[in-house]
Design a protein around this motif. Structure first.
Motif, PDB file in Angstrom:
ATOM      1  N   GLU A   1       0.851  -1.085  -0.111  1.00 18.88           N
ATOM      2  CA  GLU A   1      -0.022  -0.148  -0.062  1.00 18.88           C
ATOM      3  C   GLU A   1       0.955   0.982   0.073  1.00 18.88           C
ATOM      4  N   VAL A   2       0.595   2.220  -1.178  1.00 21.70           N
ATOM      5  CA  VAL A   2       1.381   3.342  -1.200  1.00 21.70           C
ATOM      6  C   VAL A   2       0.199   4.459  -0.913  1.00 21.70           C
ATOM      7  N   ARG A   3       0.502   5.266  -0.033  1.00 19.20           N
ATOM      8  CA  ARG A   3      -0.742   6.371  -0.100  1.00 19.20           C
ATOM      9  C   ARG A   3      -0.095   7.807   0.606  1.00 19.20           C
ATOM     10  N   SER A   4      -0.971   8.540   0.440  1.00 20.85           N
ATOM     11  CA  SER A   4      -0.649   9.951   0.639  1.00 20.85           C
ATOM     12  C   SER A   4       0.614  10.704   0.449  1.00 20.85           C
ATOM     13  N   MET A   5       1.115  10.302  -0.744  1.00 20.32           N
ATOM     14  CA  MET A   5       2.362  11.037  -0.846  1.00 20.32           C
ATOM     15  C   MET A   5       2.511  12.360  -1.015  1.00 20.32           C
ATOM     16  N   VAL A   6       3.684  13.037  -0.846  1.00 19.98           N
ATOM     17  CA  VAL A   6       3.985  14.355  -0.614  1.00 19.98           C
ATOM     18  C   VAL A   6       4.752  14.842  -1.625  1.00 19.98           C
ATOM     19  N   GLU A   7       4.562  15.967  -2.210  1.00 26.55           N
ATOM     20  CA  GLU A   7       5.377  16.628  -3.437  1.00 26.55           C
ATOM     21  C   GLU A   7       6.643  17.111  -2.707  1.00 26.55           C
ATOM     22  N   ASN A   8       7.788  17.179  -3.563  1.00 24.68           N
ATOM     23  CA  ASN A   8       8.917  17.561  -3.139  1.00 24.68           C
ATOM     24  C   ASN A   8       8.840  19.180  -3.026  1.00 24.68           C
ATOM     25  N   SER A   9       9.847  19.903  -2.570  1.00 26.03           N
ATOM     26  CA  SER A   9       9.861  21.262  -2.284  1.00 26.03           C
ATOM     27  C   SER A   9       9.522  22.078  -3.552  1.00 26.03           C
ATOM     28  N   THR A  10       9.595  21.524  -4.537  1.00 29.37           N
ATOM     29  CA  THR A  10       9.323  22.157  -5.991  1.00 29.37           C
ATOM     30  C   THR A  10       7.902  22.183  -6.387  1.00 29.37           C
ATOM     31  N   GLY A  11       7.172  21.510  -5.444  1.00 23.99           N
ATOM     32  CA  GLY A  11       5.687  21.335  -5.989  1.00 23.99           C
ATOM     33  C   GLY A  11       5.394  20.462  -7.136  1.00 23.99           C
ATOM     34  N   GLU A  12       6.432  19.430  -7.298  1.00 22.88           N
ATOM     35  CA  GLU A  12       6.153  18.562  -8.447  1.00 22.88           C
ATOM     36  C   GLU A  12       6.121  17.101  -8.184  1.00 22.88           C
ATOM     37  N   LEU A  13       7.512  16.457  -7.987  1.00 26.02           N
ATOM     38  CA  LEU A  13       7.029  14.949  -8.048  1.00 26.02           C
ATOM     39  C   LEU A  13       6.585  14.479  -6.652  1.00 26.02           C
ATOM     40  N   GLY A  14       5.696  13.398  -6.822  1.00 30.40           N
ATOM     41  CA  GLY A  14       5.303  12.919  -5.651  1.00 30.40           C
ATOM     42  C   GLY A  14       4.685  11.424  -6.195  1.00 30.40           C
ATOM     43  N   HIS A  15       5.456  10.871  -7.008  1.00 34.41           N
ATOM     44  CA  HIS A  15       5.129   9.649  -7.758  1.00 34.41           C
ATOM     45  C   HIS A  15       5.097   8.426  -6.497  1.00 34.41           C
ATOM     46  N   GLY A  16       4.063   7.434  -6.883  1.00 32.77           N
ATOM     47  CA  GLY A  16       3.961   6.471  -6.152  1.00 32.77           C
ATOM     48  C   GLY A  16       5.138   5.219  -6.344  1.00 32.77           C
ATOM     49  N   ILE A  17       4.832   4.743  -7.655  1.00 31.78           N
ATOM     50  CA  ILE A  17       6.229   3.892  -7.731  1.00 31.78           C
ATOM     51  C   ILE A  17       6.793   4.222  -9.069  1.00 31.78           C
ATOM     52  N   GLN A  18       8.220   4.253  -9.005  1.00 30.64           N
ATOM     53  CA  GLN A  18       8.905   4.660 -10.374  1.00 30.64           C
ATOM     54  C   GLN A  18       9.651   3.267 -10.725  1.00 30.64           C
ATOM     55  N   ALA A  19      10.071   2.961 -11.762  1.00 24.72           N
ATOM     56  CA  ALA A  19      10.822   1.818 -12.153  1.00 24.72           C
ATOM     57  C   ALA A  19      11.837   2.611 -13.372  1.00 24.72           C
ATOM     58  N   PHE A  20      13.011   2.528 -13.472  1.00 20.04           N
ATOM     59  CA  PHE A  20      13.876   2.947 -14.316  1.00 20.04           C
ATOM     60  C   PHE A  20      15.183   2.300 -14.740  1.00 20.04           C
TER      61      PHE A  20
END
Length: 864
Positions: free
Chosen positions: A637-656
């Motif tokens: 369970e991934v929930r209630s993400m928070v954006e970083n200080s730039t007001g952008e990224l708050g992804h649940g899951i990232q694969a790279f």
């Protein structure tokens, strides 16, 4: 749309009559081939097992000894009213609230003790008596030597106050009975081996002070001596020497001020016991001696109760030592109710196979860094080396300049219960301060321990063959190394060491909660809570597993980190954890890279992580990030993400970057920008997935996608539900990117937030979009998107089979693909209650804003 193109598409739809149908016929909207009842508006029957909470470490359970006070933090204070400055001949033993005089008060000048035995022969001695006395009370001897030579077993030599310039030899069974401890002084001014020597078994000395140019006491060979209320003060070389099978017992003993024979020379020890000799001492103060306060060697046996050792000086010849207790060559010591304070280099030193120490209810504090032979400087509470063993019950080590307890060398071991290590370091050189150190093949087993206020590391475990086993551990407050600001971690394992840690609470570290590094390093971690508790410029990893190390365990909670909750990677690093919670991780500015970064869980390079029952909550930037490596998660369970200080990224899951991610039963709720994304040749396989409520970036107001494959990423979905995400439920962007989904429901995809509040246009709202990439959907339901069920653009490709597209302004929108084969969309696909089933160019291509997704981050921009 041009009228002619609309008619052509209608004609094409007719040729697949069964596939398209009309907008009022066919199966109900919920029947999309799903076998789990997804039409009920819930999670489609998906049940994600939550992680179990860790058990808290148990408290210290050993009761404070009689007379000790229990402090507010649960420790035992040996001096409830504080240590006192006692007068001459007085002693404050541990557990005593006042200074106590050794022996009786001094009688009138020239008189003998008032407590002389009534039985046996008493031979009287008076300082300054007339020569020729016969040892009677009326005609006493002027010297103790005369009385001693005349005495036999059972006789008592009664001595008045005064200073006796002689060396005394006591025969077997003879009692030397002084008038009072501070008044009866034996102090030879000539060169003598010792002021007092026992020449047989059962000799006793009572109420005297022993001083002079040699040792105070010497017992050698098959002889024994008992000391009762005796002071050994201002002697040279050795204060009390017990050698070669001899036995010393004492009750009320002060050994103080021993110095080397020659100024600037070696030794000056307080108590030296060697060669199968035995010393058993109760109520003793060993103060202001040189080299070693207590030294035991060569199978000696020492036993102490109510002991104070303090102010030991360095050896004058080379500046080394200053230890309270030093054991080697098979010696053993049992120490109970003791305070060892204000010594140099090492409080308790135990070295060599067969050498043993047992410490019970002992406080070691204020060990100042000093020199070892060879020039190394150290300040350690307890050191165990070269096969030695220490057992501790109720040990407190505090205010040491380098390490609290150190075990080092194959076969060396420390076994402790109810241990407190407090305020260790900095050492003044590298500014280290380690609570517990285990290395070079040694073993440390600890039950119920507190380690607080250290520098660099609370616990250090290193080298192959080294083992740490800890149950019920609390770590509080670890500062960074002052020298360079590095480290500040709770527990560190390196170089192939092993550790088993059960029920641990780690809080207030400057950097990592714990880390394991190097091949063959292995940590088993059970019931652990790791809380950063304070912010700093240093990184804040909860658990770091790197360079081939492995960690397994269960019930782990990581809270309030500054950068990463769990990081696994490099050199084949591996973790296998169940019941893991990562909550509240803030992004940190990586100044050298100029980016903010955070992740709840990160797997990188060739790392491998297998996780079961996982909660990631309130994490900035990325809930889970796989930057290469292999990640397998069951019940996530991934929930209630928070954006970083730039007001952008708050992804649940990232694969790279080629990462392999497998999810079995997962929910992602209230992420920002993207719920789940695979790019740069990464692969995600999810079986049983819910992504709901992904929000647009608060800074730009765009995106908010459910699942994205980008730049060669590949996503496989089985039994999936996407609801109330933004812009696109599924997005395959860029050539080579693809998403394959079976048994999938996509509901209520909203436009992005900036279009909804009027700040921008082209807000999207597509159930599934292929913008240069490829989508394959089988057994699907797409319902209630803001704009279109399916979007195809810029060379994208979509293949649909056995599904329903229900309740959209446009069922399928095709852009910049005039020759697209509509048959790929019509394999048993039902279009129901759409305003227009297929539209080729009426709707502009949505602003996918790939750059705004934060997906252009290159490996070089991701912190190591």
């Amino acid at each position: 749309m041009h009228r002619t193109r609309e008619l052509a598409l209608i004609a094409a739809c007719v040729s697949w009559l069964i596939a398209c149908g009309d907008e009022t016929s066919g199966p109900p909207p919920g029947d999309a081939g799903l076998d789990d009842g997804t039409a009920d508006g819930g999670d489609g029957g998906l049940v994600v097992a939550p992680p179990a909470a860790p058990m808290a470490p148990g408290p210290l359970t050993r009761p404070c000894p009689s007379g000790f006070a229990t402090t507010s933090d649960g420790d035992c204070d040996p001096f409830p009213g504080g240590p006192l400055e006692c007068g001459a001949g007085e002693l404050q033993a541990p557990g005593e609230g006042a200074c106590t005089r050794l022996g009786p008060a001094c009688p009138a000048v020239g008189e003998w003790a008032t407590d002389l035995p009534t039985a046996g022969t008493v031979r009287f001695v008076r300082a300054g008596a007339t020569t020729g006395g016969d040892g009677t009370r009326g005609a006493p001897y002027p010297t103790i030597g005369e009385a001693s030579r005349a005495s036999g077993a059972g006789d008592i030599i009664a001595v008045t106050a005064g200073t006796y310039d002689e060396a005394v030899a006591l025969r077997a069974g003879v009692v030397l009975h002084g008038a009072c401890t501070t008044g009866t002084i034996i102090s030879p001014t000539f060169s003598a081996a010792a002021s007092l020597t026992a020449t047989g078994l059962g000799a006793i000395a009572r109420n005297v002070t022993l001083s002079g140019r040699g040792s105070g006491v010497s017992v050698d060979g098959a002889r024994s001596l008992h000391l009762d209320s005796v002071i050994v003060s201002g002697n040279f070389d050795i204060g009390v020497r017990i050698l070669r099978g001899a036995t010393l017992t004492a009750d009320g003993l002060i050994i103080e001020g021993t110095r080397p024979v020659t100024a600037g020379g070696p030794f000056g020890r307080g108590l030296d016991v060697e060669g199968n000799a035995t010393a058993e001492i109760r109520r003793a103060l060993i103060d202001d001696n040189t080299d070693f306060a207590i030294f035991g060697a060569a199978d000696a046996e020492l036993r102490f109760t109510d002991l104070v050792v303090r102010n030991t000086r360095a050896q004058e010849s080379d500046g080394s030592h200053g230890r309270a207790l030093s054991l080697t060559q098979g010696a053993s010591a049992t120490v109970s109710r003791a305070v060892l304070e204000d010594n140099l280099e090492i409080g308790v030193f135990v070295q060599g196979e067969g050498t043993e120490a047992t410490l019970e209810d002992t406080v070691i504090r204020r060990v100042t860094p000093g020199l070892r032979l060879g020039g190394a400087e150290t300040g350690i509470g307890v050191t165990i080396e070269v096969g030695a063993t220490v057992t501790a019950r109720g040990l407190r080590v505090e205010d040491c300049g380098f390490v609290g307890v150190a075990a080092q060398g194959a076969g060396s071991s420390f076994d402790g219960e109810d241990i407190v290590i407090d305020t260790i370091g900095p050492d003044g050189r590298g500014d280290l301060g380690i609570g517990l150190a285990v290395e070079r093949g040694s073993t440390m087993r600890v039950a119920r321990a507190v380690v607080r206020d250290t520098h660099t590391l609370a616990i250090s475990v290193k080298d192959r063959g080294t083992l740490l086993v800890v149950e019920d551990l609390a770590i509080h407050g670890v500062k960074a190394r002052i020298l360079d600001g590095e480290l500040g971690a709770g527990l560190g394992l390196i170089r192939g060491a092993r550790a088993e840690v059960t029920r641990v609470h780690i809080e207030g570290t400057t950097s990592d909660g714990l880390f394991a590094s190097d091949m063959d390093t292995h940590l088993t971690l059970t019931d652990a809570t790791i809380i950063r508790g304070e912010t700093s410029e240093a990184r804040g990893f909860g658990v770091l597993v790197h360079d081939g190390a492995a960690v397994d365990g269960a019930r782990i909670e990581v809270l309030d980190m500054d950068e990463t909750g769990l990081l696994v990677g490099v050199g084949g690093a591996r973790v296998d954890l169940s019941d893991l919670t990562v909550r509240r991780v803030e992004a940190r500015l990586i100044e050298e890279r100029g980016v903010h970064y955070a992740a709840g869980i990160q797997v990188e390079t060739d790392g491998t992580a297998t996780l079961t029952r996982v909660l990631v909550e309130e994490v900035a930037h990325r809930g889970i990030s796989a930057l290469g490596g292999t990640l397998t998660v069951f019940d996530l369970e991934v929930r209630s993400m928070v954006e970083n200080s730039t007001g952008e990224l708050g992804h649940g899951i990232q694969a790279f970057a080629g990462a392999e991610v497998t999810l079995e039963r997962a929910t992602i709720r209230e992420a920002f920008s993207v719920g789940m994304i695979a790019f740069r040749d990464a692969h995600i396989l999810a079986n049983g997935l819910v992504i709901a409520g992904t929000q647009s970036s608060t800074r730009t107001g765009i995106v908010g996608h459910g699942v994205v494959a980008l730049d060669g990423g590949f996503v496989e979905l089985i039994d999936t539900r996407l609801e109330e995400n933004r812009e696109a439920g599924l997005l395959a962007g860029g050539a080579g990117s693809r998403i394959e989904a079976r048994d999938i429901v996509i509901e209520s995809v909203l436009a992005n937030s900036c279009s909804q509040d009027g700040r921008c246009t082209a807000g999207g709202g597509f159930g599934a979009a292929a913008v240069g990439g490829a989508l394959t959907l089988t057994d699907f339901l797409i319902e209630g998107s803001a704009l279109a069920g399916v979007q195809i653009a810029d060379g994208g490709a979509v293949d649909l089979a056995n599904g329903s597209i229900v309740g959209h302004p446009i069922g399928v929108s095709i852009q910049n693909a005039p020759d697209y084969d509509l048959g790929r969309l019509m394999n048993d696909v039902r279009f129901i209650d759409n305003q227009r089933n297929v539209d080729a160019d009426f709707v502009p291509i949505p602003e996918t804003n790939i750059e705004g997704l934060g997906l252009s981050v290159t490996p070089e921009e991701i912190p190591e």
